[in-house]
Design an enzyme around this catalytic site. Sequence first.
Site, PDB file in Angstrom:
ATOM      1  N   GLU A  32      69.214  42.090  85.960  1.00  0.00           N
ATOM      2  CA  GLU A  32      68.950  40.835  85.237  1.00  0.00           C
ATOM      3  C   GLU A  32      69.544  41.026  83.843  1.00  0.00           C
ATOM      4  O   GLU A  32      68.965  41.706  83.002  1.00  0.00           O
ATOM      5  CB  GLU A  32      67.437  40.588  85.164  1.00  0.00           C
ATOM      6  CG  GLU A  32      67.056  39.375  84.336  1.00  0.00           C
ATOM      7  CD  GLU A  32      65.572  39.377  83.946  1.00  0.00           C
ATOM      8  OE1 GLU A  32      64.721  39.806  84.745  1.00  0.00           O
ATOM      9  OE2 GLU A  32      65.279  38.954  82.819  1.00  0.00           O
ATOM     10  N   ARG A  36      69.964  37.951  75.464  1.00  0.00           N
ATOM     11  CA  ARG A  36      69.497  38.352  74.143  1.00  0.00           C
ATOM     12  C   ARG A  36      70.652  38.847  73.309  1.00  0.00           C
ATOM     13  O   ARG A  36      70.518  39.088  72.122  1.00  0.00           O
ATOM     14  CB  ARG A  36      68.500  39.505  74.279  1.00  0.00           C
ATOM     15  CG  ARG A  36      67.153  39.011  74.674  1.00  0.00           C
ATOM     16  CD  ARG A  36      66.258  40.180  74.932  1.00  0.00           C
ATOM     17  NE  ARG A  36      65.502  39.908  76.115  1.00  0.00           N
ATOM     18  CZ  ARG A  36      64.530  40.669  76.563  1.00  0.00           C
ATOM     19  NH1 ARG A  36      64.218  41.770  75.942  1.00  0.00           N
ATOM     20  NH2 ARG A  36      63.892  40.322  77.641  1.00  0.00           N
ATOM     21  N   LYS A 120      57.643  34.702  87.232  1.00  0.00           N
ATOM     22  CA  LYS A 120      57.557  35.935  86.459  1.00  0.00           C
ATOM     23  C   LYS A 120      56.200  35.930  85.747  1.00  0.00           C
ATOM     24  O   LYS A 120      55.774  34.884  85.257  1.00  0.00           O
ATOM     25  CB  LYS A 120      58.706  35.950  85.441  1.00  0.00           C
ATOM     26  CG  LYS A 120      58.683  37.086  84.451  1.00  0.00           C
ATOM     27  CD  LYS A 120      59.947  37.082  83.581  1.00  0.00           C
ATOM     28  CE  LYS A 120      59.875  38.154  82.520  1.00  0.00           C
ATOM     29  NZ  LYS A 120      61.166  38.389  81.847  1.00  0.00           N
TER      30      LYS A 120
HETATM   31  C1  3PG Z   1      61.480  41.046  79.607  1.00  0.00           C
HETATM   32  O1  3PG Z   1      62.089  40.233  78.940  1.00  0.00           O
HETATM   33  O2  3PG Z   1      61.299  40.870  80.804  1.00  0.00           O
HETATM   34  C2  3PG Z   1      60.846  42.200  78.919  1.00  0.00           C
HETATM   35  O3  3PG Z   1      61.400  42.459  77.681  1.00  0.00           O
HETATM   36  C3  3PG Z   1      60.724  43.421  79.727  1.00  0.00           C
HETATM   37  O4  3PG Z   1      59.628  44.097  79.253  1.00  0.00           O
HETATM   38  P1  3PG Z   1      59.600  45.682  79.244  1.00  0.00           P
HETATM   39  O5  3PG Z   1      60.659  46.110  78.252  1.00  0.00           O
HETATM   40  O6  3PG Z   1      58.206  46.048  78.818  1.00  0.00           O
HETATM   41  O7  3PG Z   1      59.929  46.152  80.631  1.00  0.00           O
END
Ligand code: 3PG
Length: 184
Positions: A32, A36, A120
Amino acid sequence: MEKFIPVVVLKELEDTIPTLTALKNNGINCAEITFRTACAKDAIALAVKEFPDMSVGAGTVINAEQCEQALAAGAQFIVSPGLSVAVAKICNERGIPYYPGCVTPTEIMQALELGITTVKFFPANIYGGLKALKALSAPFPQVTFIPTGGVDRSNIDEFLAFDKVAAIGGSFFVKEALEKAKNA
Ligand code: 3PG
């Protein structure tokens, strides 16, 4: 769908191939790639071309414009931290799976109204973790979840053991894969 969805943040386009290669070598066939960073769209296009056997999607898609860019680049699924009706409509029209972030009953009901049954659950650790998922599953037995945010090796197994968990998302998959590649 793939069981493990690594949340990939690419600072530079040139990080795309090494990162996806590391994931693949670690047995993960999905990425994914998040909006960002500025190179997301190009990275998705590159990943789709170079890794045809991987499931490449776009994450952190927060508006219609990013969704259009992701789909034009060849993204095979779309993930958002929250629910965007505009993004849901585009994905619905194109037959592309969309996994919006939903943590409340109201958000889940909104997703259902848009024809979405897999959401999600983000940030999973902050919004009650597995306990919350189990409670939400009572009124929404038709819904499956992708817990993401704060999931790592210490708690992944408890999430995986719950049958309403469709997949697990997280940046730790990327960290693990890159560490392994570095030490190889
Ligand atoms: C996301 O956008 O899904 C998160 O930043 C993932 O979270 P994590 O870094 O705690 O896995």
